[in-house]
Design a protein around this motif. Structure first.
Motif, PDB file in Angstrom:
ATOM      1  N   TYR A 242      64.698  -3.462 125.571  1.00  0.00           N
ATOM      2  CA  TYR A 242      65.567  -2.290 125.432  1.00  0.00           C
ATOM      3  C   TYR A 242      65.459  -1.785 123.992  1.00  0.00           C
ATOM      4  O   TYR A 242      65.528  -2.578 123.049  1.00  0.00           O
ATOM      5  CB  TYR A 242      67.022  -2.648 125.733  1.00  0.00           C
ATOM      6  CG  TYR A 242      67.249  -3.127 127.147  1.00  0.00           C
ATOM      7  CD1 TYR A 242      67.649  -2.247 128.143  1.00  0.00           C
ATOM      8  CD2 TYR A 242      67.050  -4.474 127.487  1.00  0.00           C
ATOM      9  CE1 TYR A 242      67.853  -2.689 129.444  1.00  0.00           C
ATOM     10  CE2 TYR A 242      67.250  -4.918 128.789  1.00  0.00           C
ATOM     11  CZ  TYR A 242      67.650  -4.021 129.759  1.00  0.00           C
ATOM     12  OH  TYR A 242      67.838  -4.461 131.041  1.00  0.00           O
ATOM     13  N   ILE A 243      65.325  -0.485 123.835  1.00  0.00           N
ATOM     14  CA  ILE A 243      65.272   0.114 122.502  1.00  0.00           C
ATOM     15  C   ILE A 243      66.689   0.476 122.064  1.00  0.00           C
ATOM     16  O   ILE A 243      67.445   1.072 122.835  1.00  0.00           O
ATOM     17  CB  ILE A 243      64.386   1.381 122.491  1.00  0.00           C
ATOM     18  CG1 ILE A 243      62.957   1.038 122.949  1.00  0.00           C
ATOM     19  CG2 ILE A 243      64.359   2.016 121.096  1.00  0.00           C
ATOM     20  CD1 ILE A 243      62.242   0.043 122.048  1.00  0.00           C
ATOM     21  N   GLY A 244      67.044   0.118 120.833  1.00  0.00           N
ATOM     22  CA  GLY A 244      68.369   0.435 120.312  1.00  0.00           C
ATOM     23  C   GLY A 244      69.147  -0.818 119.973  1.00  0.00           C
ATOM     24  O   GLY A 244      68.626  -1.935 120.046  1.00  0.00           O
ATOM     25  N   ASN A 245      70.421  -0.641 119.612  1.00  0.00           N
ATOM     26  CA  ASN A 245      71.242  -1.789 119.236  1.00  0.00           C
ATOM     27  C   ASN A 245      71.897  -2.426 120.462  1.00  0.00           C
ATOM     28  O   ASN A 245      71.590  -2.074 121.599  1.00  0.00           O
ATOM     29  CB  ASN A 245      72.279  -1.389 118.181  1.00  0.00           C
ATOM     30  CG  ASN A 245      73.300  -0.387 118.719  1.00  0.00           C
ATOM     31  OD1 ASN A 245      73.319  -0.052 119.902  1.00  0.00           O
ATOM     32  ND2 ASN A 245      74.144   0.101 117.831  1.00  0.00           N
ATOM     33  N   ASN A 248      73.843  -0.073 122.899  1.00  0.00           N
ATOM     34  CA  ASN A 248      72.898   0.734 123.678  1.00  0.00           C
ATOM     35  C   ASN A 248      72.248  -0.115 124.774  1.00  0.00           C
ATOM     36  O   ASN A 248      72.030   0.357 125.898  1.00  0.00           O
ATOM     37  CB  ASN A 248      71.827   1.312 122.763  1.00  0.00           C
ATOM     38  CG  ASN A 248      70.936   2.305 123.475  1.00  0.00           C
ATOM     39  OD1 ASN A 248      71.369   3.381 123.829  1.00  0.00           O
ATOM     40  ND2 ASN A 248      69.687   1.928 123.710  1.00  0.00           N
ATOM     41  N   TYR A 249      71.957  -1.381 124.449  1.00  0.00           N
ATOM     42  CA  TYR A 249      71.385  -2.299 125.440  1.00  0.00           C
ATOM     43  C   TYR A 249      72.316  -2.446 126.645  1.00  0.00           C
ATOM     44  O   TYR A 249      71.869  -2.401 127.806  1.00  0.00           O
ATOM     45  CB  TYR A 249      71.117  -3.656 124.789  1.00  0.00           C
ATOM     46  CG  TYR A 249      71.317  -4.851 125.686  1.00  0.00           C
ATOM     47  CD1 TYR A 249      70.391  -5.174 126.680  1.00  0.00           C
ATOM     48  CD2 TYR A 249      72.445  -5.667 125.542  1.00  0.00           C
ATOM     49  CE1 TYR A 249      70.592  -6.274 127.508  1.00  0.00           C
ATOM     50  CE2 TYR A 249      72.649  -6.759 126.365  1.00  0.00           C
ATOM     51  CZ  TYR A 249      71.720  -7.061 127.352  1.00  0.00           C
ATOM     52  OH  TYR A 249      71.923  -8.135 128.172  1.00  0.00           O
ATOM     53  N   GLU A 250      73.619  -2.599 126.407  1.00  0.00           N
ATOM     54  CA  GLU A 250      74.571  -2.762 127.507  1.00  0.00           C
ATOM     55  C   GLU A 250      74.573  -1.539 128.422  1.00  0.00           C
ATOM     56  O   GLU A 250      74.611  -1.657 129.645  1.00  0.00           O
ATOM     57  CB  GLU A 250      75.973  -3.006 126.957  1.00  0.00           C
ATOM     58  CG  GLU A 250      76.154  -4.374 126.332  1.00  0.00           C
ATOM     59  CD  GLU A 250      77.601  -4.680 126.030  1.00  0.00           C
ATOM     60  OE1 GLU A 250      78.114  -5.710 126.516  1.00  0.00           O
ATOM     61  OE2 GLU A 250      78.241  -3.893 125.309  1.00  0.00           O
ATOM     62  N   ILE A 251      74.513  -0.341 127.807  1.00  0.00           N
ATOM     63  CA  ILE A 251      74.494   0.905 128.585  1.00  0.00           C
ATOM     64  C   ILE A 251      73.200   1.024 129.380  1.00  0.00           C
ATOM     65  O   ILE A 251      73.200   1.295 130.587  1.00  0.00           O
ATOM     66  CB  ILE A 251      74.661   2.124 127.648  1.00  0.00           C
ATOM     67  CG1 ILE A 251      76.051   2.102 126.980  1.00  0.00           C
ATOM     68  CG2 ILE A 251      74.457   3.429 128.411  1.00  0.00           C
ATOM     69  CD1 ILE A 251      76.191   3.072 125.818  1.00  0.00           C
ATOM     70  N   GLU A 254      72.741  -1.407 132.393  1.00  0.00           N
ATOM     71  CA  GLU A 254      73.450  -0.968 133.592  1.00  0.00           C
ATOM     72  C   GLU A 254      72.680   0.152 134.292  1.00  0.00           C
ATOM     73  O   GLU A 254      72.531   0.149 135.525  1.00  0.00           O
ATOM     74  CB  GLU A 254      74.858  -0.482 133.199  1.00  0.00           C
ATOM     75  CG  GLU A 254      75.722  -0.062 134.375  1.00  0.00           C
ATOM     76  CD  GLU A 254      76.072  -1.200 135.315  1.00  0.00           C
ATOM     77  OE1 GLU A 254      76.317  -0.916 136.502  1.00  0.00           O
ATOM     78  OE2 GLU A 254      76.088  -2.373 134.869  1.00  0.00           O
ATOM     79  N   LYS A 255      72.155   1.101 133.493  1.00  0.00           N
ATOM     80  CA  LYS A 255      71.365   2.205 134.060  1.00  0.00           C
ATOM     81  C   LYS A 255      70.105   1.673 134.741  1.00  0.00           C
ATOM     82  O   LYS A 255      69.729   2.123 135.833  1.00  0.00           O
ATOM     83  CB  LYS A 255      70.961   3.197 132.959  1.00  0.00           C
ATOM     84  CG  LYS A 255      72.101   4.064 132.447  1.00  0.00           C
ATOM     85  CD  LYS A 255      71.560   5.020 131.394  1.00  0.00           C
ATOM     86  CE  LYS A 255      72.656   5.880 130.808  1.00  0.00           C
ATOM     87  NZ  LYS A 255      72.128   6.759 129.720  1.00  0.00           N
ATOM     88  N   ARG A 256      69.442   0.708 134.083  1.00  0.00           N
ATOM     89  CA  ARG A 256      68.196   0.150 134.638  1.00  0.00           C
ATOM     90  C   ARG A 256      68.477  -0.540 135.966  1.00  0.00           C
ATOM     91  O   ARG A 256      67.715  -0.379 136.936  1.00  0.00           O
ATOM     92  CB  ARG A 256      67.575  -0.837 133.651  1.00  0.00           C
ATOM     93  CG  ARG A 256      66.362  -1.556 134.202  1.00  0.00           C
ATOM     94  CD  ARG A 256      65.781  -2.547 133.216  1.00  0.00           C
ATOM     95  NE  ARG A 256      64.884  -1.882 132.283  1.00  0.00           N
ATOM     96  CZ  ARG A 256      64.146  -2.528 131.373  1.00  0.00           C
ATOM     97  NH1 ARG A 256      64.202  -3.846 131.298  1.00  0.00           N
ATOM     98  NH2 ARG A 256      63.369  -1.867 130.556  1.00  0.00           N
TER      99      ARG A 256
END
Length: 624
Positions: A242-245, A248-251, A254-256
């Motif tokens: 995941y790119i980001g902190n 952002n990974y948590e968001i 969930e989307k993935r």
């Protein structure tokens, strides 16, 4: 530097820890490895250091490990103290032994030049001095002094022997030494353990600006949020990028999951539709060819694997049904606490339902304070007036209240002797101790399992006052979040110590901040406390800038002053170059007195040049 790992696995003994690792480590990346306890994060770190641990994984890609460029790896476990009888300052300075040796050699060469007429000595002196400067010889002392201060070590402690520091302090020293070596790839496994909030913030600031590559394993969400730009999750032996902190990974996670699930469901419907067409028409001569094409369509599909439901298993408990105590739970009157010496003194009225977070540096009395109000040790002076109908649950971060000779079941039933065997099994099961787990001895449990057992004992007794000392040590992020939710809904009184800022921010409605000289009470939570600290720092900075502007800029024109300094810098650099050229003239390098004089001038001019650059930077910042 660059490391590319494709379809790698790791097996330890008969256990497969990692099945499909795909990871890219690029120059200046700041990477977080996340996953449940036991997912294989530390194993992956060790395999990155020692590639021989890797083996072909179960994925479709070819197993490969590619590295570009030469690079050094720094890992905390690789640092040990060869001699614990040395002082802290000598241990830290040992990192710079090369520079210190060069410094000593320069001094010796100056002495030799005064006694011998030898051009080789002059040449060696000039070259050594230049290398010394290039390697940071004029800044290394400032660097380690700054880091010592950031890690909370005092002037007196610099002369303290390594053996006289606590285990946590030794970890801090080892971490500090690792940072000072500045490896090309810095690997940190739970670096915030044993660190107080101030030191965590300082470490965070240092790592944000770390100029090389960084890999971190940490359960400190705020720490990861503020540092990393790439997250690799390990789930069921496989890595996901995941790119980001961390937020952002948590968001994105969930989307993935939602997208993959939709794609999988759509594909399954399509496969079902194509199979249905095949079954309907495969025996009809005019349609058989078309029906067969539907099977071939399925064969050509890149089949999507059904996404696994995330492993979110954690402990369960119900703390809503508790007996209410009196309105005033505790009244601390001039309470002085400590052992041989007073560590702190406080007056405080604790009202039913308050959630008080306690923060502050290590070693200044937070745990001792909790032990005192939990009736584990006596006050030095003053008193604690307790309310009526209190049922206090106390969690000791050292887990010293556990008997290592007991089994899990024995430990639970000794604490709650009136609980039946079946009820005890159910209670332990809700904290993930299943079947054979309850017969394990305490001494074979992991740190996380011991924490779960202690919490199970305490919470099952339905306390209406909870006193917790670092309860999230050894917990993974999912368990931390679950405990936060339990405690957030807890109707009783909560008093806790934590260095996890996210945990404190989510739970504390009031703060006790332990300082070296006093204890400060704040009638609000950590978010407001942070905001007020920032305001104070900003105000102080504004005052400093205003003072700087008043004393430096007025009555002079700022642009004119900057241009004047730029001219001085140019002139000074020219003077230094001229002096260096003089050293190579025959009438100079054959005269030791002239050489010594010129080198002293060069050193003096370099210091003046640094001061001019600093002044130029300060003035330039005032232009904006």
């Amino acid at each position: 530097m660059n490391i590319k790992i494709r379809n790698a696995g790791v097996t330890l003994g008969i256990n497969t820890i990692l099945e499909e690792v795909n990871i890219d480590i690029c120059d200046k990346d700041k990477i977080a490895l996340v996953g449940r306890n036991g997912a294989g994060k530390t194993t992956l770190l060790k395999a990155i250091i020692n590639n021989d641990l890797f083996e072909p994984g179960v994925g479709d890609d070819k197993f490969s490990i590619t590295t570009l460029g030469k690079f050094t790896i720094g890992y905390l476990e690789q640092i040990a103290f060869k001699n614990e009888n040395v002082t802290l300052i000598d241990e830290v300075r040992s990192i710079f032994s090369n520079l210190i040796n060069m410094e000593n050699r320069i001094n010796n060469l100056v002495a030799e030049m005064n006694n011998h007429n030898d051009s080789k000595i002059i040449l060696e002196y000039t070259e050594t001095l230049e290398n010394f400067k290039l390697l940071g010889g004029y800044s290394y002392q400032k660097e380690y002094e700054s880091l010592l201060k950031k890690f909370g070590f005092t002037e007196e402690e610099k002369q303290k022997k390594i053996k006289d520091f606590s285990g946590g302090e030794k970890t801090k020293i080892a971490l500090m030494k690792l940072l000072l070596t500045k490896p090309d790839l810095l690997i940190l496994d739970e670096p915030t353990n044993h660190l107080d909030i101030t030191t965590i913030e300082n470490l965070e600031s240092y790592l944000k600006d770390y100029p090389k590559t960084l890999i971190i394993v940490s359960h400190d969400r705020l720490f990861l949020d503020n540092i990393v730009n790439v997250v690799y999750e390990i789930d069921y032996g496989k890595t996901y990028k995941y790119i980001g902190n961390y937020s952002n990974y948590e968001i994105e996670k969930e989307k993935r999951y939602e997208k993959t699930l939709k794609d999988y469901e759509y594909q399954q419907k399509e496969i079902k539709r194509l199979k249905s067409i095949y079954e309907r028409f495969r025996f009809k001569p005019t349609k058989a060819s078309m029906a067969l094409s539907k099977l071939k369509q399925i064969e050509r599909m890149d089949l999507i694997e059904k996404p696994r439901i995330e492993d979110t298993k954690t402990f369960k408990t119900n703390l809503k049904e508790i007996t209410n105590p009196s309105k005033i739970v505790m009244n601390l009157k001039n309470l002085a606490f400590g052992y041989d010496n007073i560590l702190g003194q406080i007056n405080l009225e604790v009202i039913r339902g308050m959630k008080i977070g306690i923060i502050g540096e290590n070693g200044i009395g937070k745990s001792t304070f909790l032990k005192t109000i939990a009736k584990k040790i006596s006050p030095i002076s003053g008193e604690v007036e307790y309310g009526i109908n209190l049922n206090i649950g106390y969690f000791d971060q050292t887990l010293a209240m556990l008997d290592n000779d007991n089994t899990v079941l024995e430990e639970f039933r000794n604490y709650l002797p009136n609980i039946s065997y079946e009820e005890a099994r159910r209670a332990l099961g809700s904290f993930l101790f299943k079947n054979e787990d309850i017969d394990k001895k305490i001494n074979v449990l992991s740190g996380g399992e011991k924490v779960r057992l202690q919490l199970c004992k305490i919470l099952y007794s339905k306390p209406n006052v909870l006193i917790l000392d670092e309860p999230t040590n050894h917990m993974d992020i999912i368990s931390k979040e679950h405990l936060e939710n339990i405690l957030k809904d807890y109707p009783g009184t909560l008093i806790f110590v934590s260095h996890d800022r996210y945990f404190v921010k989510k739970l504390a409605s009031y703060l006790l901040v332990f300082n070296k000289n006093n204890i400060e009470y704040y009638p609000y939570g950590y978010t407001e406390y942070e905001e007020k600290r920032k305001e104070e720092r900003d105000n102080l900075s504004v005052k400093k800038d205003a003072k700087k502007a008043k004393t430096i800029v007025n009555p002079y024109n700022l642009n004119k002053e900057i241009k004047n300094i730029e001219k001085e810098i140019t002139n000074k650099e020219s003077e230094i170059n001229n002096l260096k050229n003089e050293l190579y003239q025959k009438d100079v390098y054959s005269n030791y007195e002239k050489v010594a004089k010129i080198n002293n001038l060069i050193e003096s001019y370099n210091q003046e040049l640094n001061e001019l650059y600093e002044k130029w930077e300060n003035l330039s910042s005032l232009q904006n």
